[in-house]
Design a protein around this motif. Sequence first.
Motif, PDB file in Angstrom:
ATOM      1  N   SER A 114      86.248  24.576  14.776  1.00 26.28           N
ATOM      2  CA  SER A 114      84.945  25.264  15.862  1.00 26.28           C
ATOM      3  C   SER A 114      85.905  25.112  17.005  1.00 26.28           C
ATOM      4  O   SER A 114      86.266  24.279  17.616  1.00 26.28           O
ATOM      5  CB  SER A 114      83.728  24.492  15.702  1.00 26.28           C
ATOM      6  N   SER A 156      78.684  22.842  17.766  1.00 24.45           N
ATOM      7  CA  SER A 156      77.880  23.748  16.466  1.00 24.45           C
ATOM      8  C   SER A 156      78.457  23.062  15.134  1.00 24.45           C
ATOM      9  O   SER A 156      77.647  23.535  14.360  1.00 24.45           O
ATOM     10  CB  SER A 156      78.857  25.010  16.516  1.00 24.45           C
ATOM     11  N   LEU A 157      79.210  21.939  15.273  1.00 25.16           N
ATOM     12  CA  LEU A 157      79.314  21.220  13.732  1.00 25.16           C
ATOM     13  C   LEU A 157      78.183  20.342  13.538  1.00 25.16           C
ATOM     14  O   LEU A 157      77.660  19.497  14.112  1.00 25.16           O
ATOM     15  CB  LEU A 157      80.570  20.397  14.139  1.00 25.16           C
ATOM     16  N   VAL A 180      80.493  24.534  10.461  1.00 26.75           N
ATOM     17  CA  VAL A 180      79.665  25.275  11.853  1.00 26.75           C
ATOM     18  C   VAL A 180      78.208  25.510  11.014  1.00 26.75           C
ATOM     19  O   VAL A 180      78.108  26.123   9.892  1.00 26.75           O
ATOM     20  CB  VAL A 180      80.615  26.609  11.994  1.00 26.75           C
ATOM     21  N   LEU A 201      81.798  31.238  16.102  1.00 27.94           N
ATOM     22  CA  LEU A 201      82.142  29.782  16.648  1.00 27.94           C
ATOM     23  C   LEU A 201      83.180  29.295  15.971  1.00 27.94           C
ATOM     24  O   LEU A 201      83.674  28.105  16.304  1.00 27.94           O
ATOM     25  CB  LEU A 201      80.842  29.048  16.295  1.00 27.94           C
ATOM     26  N   VAL A 202      83.956  29.921  15.189  1.00 27.15           N
ATOM     27  CA  VAL A 202      84.967  29.435  14.455  1.00 27.15           C
ATOM     28  C   VAL A 202      86.339  29.598  15.323  1.00 27.15           C
ATOM     29  O   VAL A 202      86.660  30.817  15.785  1.00 27.15           O
ATOM     30  CB  VAL A 202      85.074  29.966  13.027  1.00 27.15           C
TER      31      VAL A 202
END
Length: 342
Positions: A229, A234-235, A241, A141-142
Amino acid sequence: MPLTPATSKILNDETFAKMKKGVRIVNVARGGVIDEDALVRALDAGIVAQAALDVFTKEPPAKDSPLVQHERVTVTPHLGASTMEAQEGVAIEIAEAVVGALNGELAATAVNAPMVSAEVLTELKPYVVLAEKLGRLAVQLVAGGSGVKNVKVSYTSARATDDLDTRLLRAMITKGIIEPISDVYVNLVNADFTAKQRGLRLSEERVVLDGSPENPLETITVKLGNVESKFASSLSESGEVKVEGKVKDGVPHLTKVGSFEVDVTLEGSIILCRQVDQPGMIGTVGSILGESNVNVNFMSVGRIAPRKQAIMAIGVDDQPSKETLKKIGEIPAVEEFVFLKL
């Protein structure tokens, strides 16, 4: 008892003098842990009534050794592991350990990995799988992936802190984070060293819950700090994240992405979509996947409020083609999406 600088001649004149008269000494560990001259003096003085030994400072001991010749000392060879029964048992244990390791199972007898009993390994096994997959999800997700340096892990459990050994879980989270973005193979032995080499700092927090301690863990949460992200939803509120999961009926589940609650099994791979919550979205996405012969094994939707933003988490058995993912992204109500390979 091993023979180390701390245990060498740990039984000596001073320690014998503190013992109750008539004590009996049995040493089947290492010969050097006893001062043999002191033992002879303790035997002659009646402090030690009898001694039984199968190890000596110098092996084999001299035939005229005062200790070997002493009438109140019984000596035998140190051959316990050399019997036919012991050799057969060791051979079977080694074969089973090798087969288990080749099958990817955790090893309870590894000498250079966290030592955990077989019973604890069995209990932790689904959580070990969960830990690695949460790490894999989080790093994917990064944006760019390789910039991860700060990892925070939270464990919630009804068990006391001392009853929860997280070394295995930490190693598997490290494995999940590092392997997708490098060519390094991470295992229980090298996990901490590999993390240190890459500048990865992993901190752990344990939160004790009220309730029954039947299960070792309730949830595992992985947060990656100071990163961008590629899936904004997702944060967490603090800008990290964040993914969270738990084990249900022995199966690892993803239960939270950022601030959105979801519920999807961590099998196969996952598609995450942030969308406007409106009728027909599940059917539309499902139809696109079905037309591409991609089998859906699980689907869950978490939303802020009706008709507001929502996240759809879709578990798939097959990897969708770029064209299929592009079609999902072109749905007007889809604001962002990401494919995560487990």
